[in-house]
Scaffold this motif. Sequence first.
Motif, PDB file in Angstrom:
ATOM      1  N   ARG A  14       0.836  -1.208   0.000  1.00 42.56           N
ATOM      2  CA  ARG A  14       0.000   0.000   0.000  1.00 42.56           C
ATOM      3  C   ARG A  14       0.862   1.246   0.000  1.00 42.56           C
ATOM      4  O   ARG A  14       2.054   1.205   0.307  1.00 42.56           O
ATOM      5  CB  ARG A  14      -0.909   0.021   1.217  1.00 42.56           C
ATOM      6  CG  ARG A  14      -0.166   0.162   2.540  1.00 42.56           C
ATOM      7  CD  ARG A  14      -1.148   0.213   3.708  1.00 42.56           C
ATOM      8  NE  ARG A  14      -0.466   0.491   4.949  1.00 42.56           N
ATOM      9  CZ  ARG A  14      -0.177   1.712   5.406  1.00 42.56           C
ATOM     10  NH1 ARG A  14      -0.501   2.781   4.722  1.00 42.56           N
ATOM     11  NH2 ARG A  14       0.432   1.866   6.567  1.00 42.56           N
ATOM     12  N   CYS A  15       0.216   2.350  -0.308  1.00 46.67           N
ATOM     13  CA  CYS A  15       0.873   3.650  -0.169  1.00 46.67           C
ATOM     14  C   CYS A  15       0.768   4.091   1.289  1.00 46.67           C
ATOM     15  O   CYS A  15       0.106   3.439   2.104  1.00 46.67           O
ATOM     16  CB  CYS A  15       0.222   4.676  -1.097  1.00 46.67           C
ATOM     17  SG  CYS A  15      -1.496   5.065  -0.661  1.00 46.67           S
ATOM     18  N   ASP A  19      -4.791   4.873   0.279  1.00 44.07           N
ATOM     19  CA  ASP A  19      -5.731   4.983  -0.836  1.00 44.07           C
ATOM     20  C   ASP A  19      -5.421   3.993  -1.952  1.00 44.07           C
ATOM     21  O   ASP A  19      -6.319   3.514  -2.631  1.00 44.07           O
ATOM     22  CB  ASP A  19      -5.724   6.398  -1.425  1.00 44.07           C
ATOM     23  CG  ASP A  19      -6.669   7.336  -0.698  1.00 44.07           C
ATOM     24  OD1 ASP A  19      -7.255   6.932   0.323  1.00 44.07           O
ATOM     25  OD2 ASP A  19      -6.818   8.480  -1.158  1.00 44.07           O
ATOM     26  N   ILE A  20      -4.153   3.704  -2.173  1.00 45.55           N
ATOM     27  CA  ILE A  20      -3.754   2.764  -3.212  1.00 45.55           C
ATOM     28  C   ILE A  20      -3.213   1.513  -2.527  1.00 45.55           C
ATOM     29  O   ILE A  20      -2.255   1.574  -1.758  1.00 45.55           O
ATOM     30  CB  ILE A  20      -2.659   3.345  -4.133  1.00 45.55           C
ATOM     31  CG1 ILE A  20      -3.075   4.677  -4.742  1.00 45.55           C
ATOM     32  CG2 ILE A  20      -2.258   2.324  -5.196  1.00 45.55           C
ATOM     33  CD1 ILE A  20      -4.085   4.570  -5.853  1.00 45.55           C
ATOM     34  N   TRP A  60      -4.665  -4.162  -8.444  1.00 47.91           N
ATOM     35  CA  TRP A  60      -4.908  -2.962  -7.636  1.00 47.91           C
ATOM     36  C   TRP A  60      -6.202  -3.172  -6.868  1.00 47.91           C
ATOM     37  O   TRP A  60      -7.232  -3.462  -7.455  1.00 47.91           O
ATOM     38  CB  TRP A  60      -4.996  -1.718  -8.525  1.00 47.91           C
ATOM     39  CG  TRP A  60      -3.727  -1.501  -9.280  1.00 47.91           C
ATOM     40  CD1 TRP A  60      -3.516  -1.707 -10.607  1.00 47.91           C
ATOM     41  CD2 TRP A  60      -2.480  -1.075  -8.739  1.00 47.91           C
ATOM     42  NE1 TRP A  60      -2.209  -1.430 -10.922  1.00 47.91           N
ATOM     43  CE2 TRP A  60      -1.552  -1.031  -9.794  1.00 47.91           C
ATOM     44  CE3 TRP A  60      -2.048  -0.727  -7.458  1.00 47.91           C
ATOM     45  CZ2 TRP A  60      -0.220  -0.665  -9.618  1.00 47.91           C
ATOM     46  CZ3 TRP A  60      -0.725  -0.346  -7.279  1.00 47.91           C
ATOM     47  CH2 TRP A  60       0.169  -0.321  -8.343  1.00 47.91           C
ATOM     48  N   ARG A  64      -9.092   3.770  -4.696  1.00 48.76           N
ATOM     49  CA  ARG A  64      -8.738   4.644  -5.820  1.00 48.76           C
ATOM     50  C   ARG A  64      -8.313   3.875  -7.059  1.00 48.76           C
ATOM     51  O   ARG A  64      -8.007   4.472  -8.071  1.00 48.76           O
ATOM     52  CB  ARG A  64      -7.622   5.591  -5.422  1.00 48.76           C
ATOM     53  CG  ARG A  64      -8.061   6.660  -4.491  1.00 48.76           C
ATOM     54  CD  ARG A  64      -7.167   7.845  -4.624  1.00 48.76           C
ATOM     55  NE  ARG A  64      -7.559   8.827  -3.643  1.00 48.76           N
ATOM     56  CZ  ARG A  64      -7.596  10.108  -3.882  1.00 48.76           C
ATOM     57  NH1 ARG A  64      -7.251  10.572  -5.045  1.00 48.76           N
ATOM     58  NH2 ARG A  64      -7.955  10.947  -2.944  1.00 48.76           N
ATOM     59  N   PRO A  67      -2.644   3.574  -9.477  1.00 47.87           N
ATOM     60  CA  PRO A  67      -1.950   4.817  -9.143  1.00 47.87           C
ATOM     61  C   PRO A  67      -1.934   5.760 -10.342  1.00 47.87           C
ATOM     62  O   PRO A  67      -2.362   5.404 -11.440  1.00 47.87           O
ATOM     63  CB  PRO A  67      -0.528   4.340  -8.818  1.00 47.87           C
ATOM     64  CG  PRO A  67      -0.354   3.094  -9.611  1.00 47.87           C
ATOM     65  CD  PRO A  67      -1.719   2.454  -9.649  1.00 47.87           C
ATOM     66  N   CYS A  81       0.911   7.222  -5.715  1.00 47.92           N
ATOM     67  CA  CYS A  81      -0.384   7.587  -5.153  1.00 47.92           C
ATOM     68  C   CYS A  81      -0.615   9.070  -5.419  1.00 47.92           C
ATOM     69  O   CYS A  81       0.231   9.899  -5.069  1.00 47.92           O
ATOM     70  CB  CYS A  81      -0.410   7.323  -3.649  1.00 47.92           C
ATOM     71  SG  CYS A  81      -1.936   7.938  -2.861  1.00 47.92           S
TER      72      CYS A  81
END
Length: 138
Positions: A14-15, A19-20, A60, A64, A67, A81
């Motif tokens: 993850r970021c 979110d990503i 993914w 969101r 990316p 992100c």
Amino acid sequence: MTEGTTAPDLGTGRCQCGDITYEVQGVPDDPHLCSCEHCTLLSGSPAMAWVGFRRETLTWTGRRGEPTWYATWPTLRRGFCPRCGTHLVSVADGSNMVMVTTFSLTEQNRGLEPVGHSFRQHAVPWMAVTLAPDPLHS
């Protein structure tokens, strides 16, 4: 991977803001550091840590989706992100591999010690790196 380690079939990452998110499957390949101009400028550090997975295993999973993509070379795209700026992946045109930033992976203890150092000749002189034994040449 280093000798004597096993990887789970499914890895997640993850970021920083979450979110990503992504999943990758299979055995990680070619864990290495890179000190090319792109990696050092993007990371603000003397090297980035990468590990490869088969491109088709990357999914993914975050709210969101994918990316934001940025081309750092005519044949190379990097995924970030759009909210927090975390650099997550690098994909070369025509490659069957996707390179994932090692420290975006959720599990850090997966036997992902770097076995190589790309653009080592461009690394800062004060950087000393001890690489893991290459399992393919051990």
